[in-house]
Write an enzyme that holds these catalytic residues in place. Structure first.
Site, short mmCIF file in Angstrom:
data_model
loop_
_atom_site.label_atom_id
_atom_site.label_comp_id
_atom_site.label_asym_id
_atom_site.label_seq_id
_atom_site.Cartn_x
_atom_site.Cartn_y
_atom_site.Cartn_z
N SER A 72 0.71 8.08 -2.09
CA SER A 72 -0.11 7.64 -1.13
C SER A 72 -0.46 8.61 -0.20
CB SER A 72 0.45 6.35 -0.50
OG SER A 72 1.66 6.58 -0.25
N HIS B 60 -2.05 2.37 -6.03
CA HIS B 60 -3.30 3.29 -5.63
C HIS B 60 -3.94 3.24 -6.78
CE1 HIS B 60 -2.34 3.70 -1.37
NE2 HIS B 60 -1.46 4.00 -1.79
N LYS C 97 -5.64 -3.61 -2.42
CA LYS C 97 -6.42 -2.12 -2.31
C LYS C 97 -7.57 -2.33 -3.10
CE LYS C 97 -2.40 0.18 -0.51
NZ LYS C 97 -0.85 0.20 -0.61
C1 LIG Z 1 0.21 -0.45 0.03
C2 LIG Z 1 1.33 -0.10 -0.79
C3 LIG Z 1 2.46 -1.20 -0.87
C4 LIG Z 1 2.33 -2.46 -0.20
O1 LIG Z 1 1.38 -3.14 -0.56
P1 LIG Z 1 1.09 -4.53 0.19
O2 LIG Z 1 0.27 -5.58 -0.59
O3 LIG Z 1 0.04 -3.89 1.23
O4 LIG Z 1 2.19 -4.92 0.74
C5 LIG Z 1 3.42 -0.90 -1.77
N1 LIG Z 1 3.29 0.25 -2.53
C6 LIG Z 1 2.66 1.39 -2.41
C7 LIG Z 1 2.72 2.61 -3.15
C8 LIG Z 1 1.36 1.08 -1.44
O5 LIG Z 1 0.59 1.93 -1.28
#
Ligand SMILES: *Cc1c(COP(=O)(O)O)cnc(C)c1O
Length: 419
Positions: free
Chosen positions: A188, A216, A248
Site C-alpha cells: 500500500s 489493492h 477499494k
Molecule cells: C485497506 C486495507 C485493509 C483494510 O480494509 P478495510 O476494508 O478498509 O478495513 C487491509 N489490508 C490492506 C492491504 C489494505 O490496504
C-alpha cells in the site's frame, strides 16, 4: 494543555490530554478534512479539490449505477442485515455475492466480512494460536500485524519482497511450529507487488501456509480484475487464503476471504470476528454485485487506469532533476520520494519530512490533494508524496498535476532556491 504534563493530573482527561500533547510535540497529530461531493472531485472548505489519494481505483464509488443498485437492494432486502450471518442475517444478496467473489478470485468459496481489518483478524486468529508463527513481509499492512498480535501468535518479518529470505527463515522455523506466511499482494505505501509464485514455492518446500491480502490488487490487476494471483498466473490452491476488500476498487464497503471449502467452513465455525458481528448491509452486498458486473463488462476502465499510470510516470520522471524520485511501481499507487538534498536543517531527523509536507501544501494551494507520508509509516529518509490514480481521472488531470508539481519543485527545491 502542556500543564497536564507538569501537574501529573491523573484524571481520564488529564492522562489523555498529556498523550495528545506528546503527539503534537512529535508532529504526529492528525486531523480529518471534511469533504462534500463525490471523489476525486471534492469540495473541501468551500474549495474545489482534485484528489489523488483515494483507493477508488476504478472510479466506481460515485457511479450512479451503484447508487441505483444500493437503493434497489435496500428496498428488496432492507438497509441493515439485522443479525449475524449465523442467526438470521445471511440473505440472498450475501449468498450471491459470495459466489461471485469466489468466481472472480478463482477459488471454490468465499466468505463475507464487514471490513478488511476484520477479515484479516478472522483468518489469522482461526489459523494460528499461541505459540504458532506468522512470518510477514516487512511492509505488510498494519491490520495484518494487529491480527497476528490479537491472535497471540508470534510475529517475525522477512525482507520486503525477498522470498529467499522468507525461505531461510522458514527453514529454521517451520519444522518446530505451525507457520503462516503473510504478504500483501500490492503494497500500500510503495505500490510494488509480491512475487506470489516464489512465496508459494517456499511455503510448499517448508510446509508452511500462505495468505495474501490483495486489497489493492483486486479489480485492478489481472485480465478480468481477478487480482495479483490472476495477473501472475498462479494456481489458486497454492495460496491457502486470499483476502480482498470491497471498499477499494469495487467502490462499496466490506471484505471477503476466498479459499477452499474446508477453509471457509472452518471460518464459519471458528472465526469469532465472523460469528459475533452483524452481517454486512444486504443493500451494500446487492450494490457490490453491480460493481462486479462493471468489473467484468468494462475492461476499458482497467485499460484507462494503466494508461494513466504510464502517462504519470512519463510526465514526472524528469522530477529526478530536483531530487524527487518515482519508486518502481506499475500499479495505481505511485510514490514520489523526496531526496536528501531537500533536508532543511542539517540536524533534521530523517531529513526530508518537512519538505514532503511543504510540497503537499504547495499542491493543496493549487487545489490538488495527495498525502505526504512520513516516518513512522515509512522508513526514515524515505518521506514521500503518495499519489493514487483512478479511472475517474483524465489525462488532463495528470497534465495539471504534473505542471503544478514541476512548478512547486522549482520554487521549493534547494536547486530552485539557489538558482
Ligand atoms: C485497506 C486495507 C485493509 C483494510 O480494509 P478495510 O476494508 O478498509 O478495513 C487491509 N489490508 C490492506 C492491504 C489494505 O490496504
Amino acid at each position: 494543555m502542556e500543564t497536564a504534563l507538569e501537574t501529573r493530573d491523573d484524571s481520564l482527561d488529564g492522562i489523555l490530554m498529556a498523550r495528545l500533547a506528546r503527539q503534537r510535540q512529535h508532529q504526529r497529530y492528525r486531523q480529518r478534512a471534511t469533504t462534500t461531493g463525490i471523489g476525486p472531485r471534492f469540495q473541501r472548505a468551500g474549495r474545489e479539490m482534485l484528489a489523488f489519494c483515494s483507493n477508488d481505483y476504478l472510479g466506481l464509488a460515485g457511479d450512479p449505477r451503484l447508487a441505483e443498485a444500493l437503493a434497489d437492494g435496500a428496498r428488496r432486502f432492507g438497509t441493515g442485515g439485522g443479525a449475524s450471518h449465523l442467526v438470521c442475517g445471511h440473505g440472498e444478496a450475501h449468498e450471491r455475492l459470495e459466489q461471485r467473489l469466489a468466481q472472480l478470485t478463482g477459488y471454490p468459496r468465499a466468505l463475507l466480512f464487514s471490513s478488511g481489518y476484520q477479515a484479516n483478524l478472522g483468518v489469522i486468529s482461526t489459523l494460528l494460536g499461541r505459540g504458532d508463527m506468522a512470518l510477514h513481509d516487512r511492509l505488510n499492512h498494519a491490520s495484518l500485524l494487529d491480527a497476528t498480535r490479537l491472535a497471540g501468535a508470534r510475529l517475525e518479518r522477512f525482507t520486503h519482497r525477498d522470498a529467499g529470505d522468507c525461505g531461510q527463515r522458514l527453514a529454521t522455523l517451520a519444522a518446530r511450529r505451525r507457520t503462516l506466511v503473510v504478504s500483501d499482494g500490492v503494497f500500500s505505501m510503495d505500490g510494488d507487488v509480491a512475487d506470489l509464485g516464489q512465496l508459494a514455492a517456499q511455503c510448499e518446500r517448508h510446509r508452511a501456509w500462505l495468505m495474501i491480502d490483495d486489497a489493492h490488487g483486486l479489480g485492478v490487476l489481472g485480465e478480468e480484475g481477478g487480482g495479483t494471483r490472476q495477473a501472475q498466473g498462479i494456481a489458486p490452491d497454492r495460496i491457502a487464503a486470499t483476502v480482498g476488500t470491497l471498499g477499494k476498487a469495487l467502490g462499496t464497503q466490506g471484505a471477503f476471504v476466498a479459499g477452499s471449502e474446508t477453509l471457509i467452513e472452518a471460518l464459519i465455525q471458528f472465526s469469532r470476528p465472523y460469528i459475533y458481528t452483524t452481517s454486512l448491509s444486504p443493500a451494500l452486498a446487492w450494490a457490490t454485485l453491480t460493481s462486479l458486473d462493471i468489473v467484468r463488462d468494462e475492461p476499458e476502465r482497467r485499460a484507462h487506469l494503466s494508461s494513466l499510470v504510464r502517462r504519470f510516470r512519463h510526465e514526472v520522471a524528469g522530477l529526478s532533476e530536483f531530487d524527487l524520485h518515482l519508486m518502481s511501481s506499475d500499479t495505481p499507487i505511485q510514490p514520489l520520494v523526496v531526496g536528501p538534498s531537500w533536508r532543511r536543517a542539517p540536524g533534521e531527523r530523517g531529513g526530508n519530512e518537512a519538505a514532503a509536507l511543504a510540497l503537499a501544501a504547495a499542491l493543496q494551494e493549487a487545489g490538488l490533494w495527495c498525502s505526504a507520508i512520513r516516518p513512522p509509516t515509512v522508513p526514515e529518509g524515505t518521506s514521500r508524496l503518495r499519489f493514487t490514480l483512478s479511472a475517474a481521472h483524465t489525462h488532463d488531470d495528470l497534465d495539471r498535476l504534473s505542471s503544478v508539481l514541476f512548478d512547486a519543485a522549482r520554487r521549493l527545491s534547494s536547486k530552485g532556491r539557489s538558482a
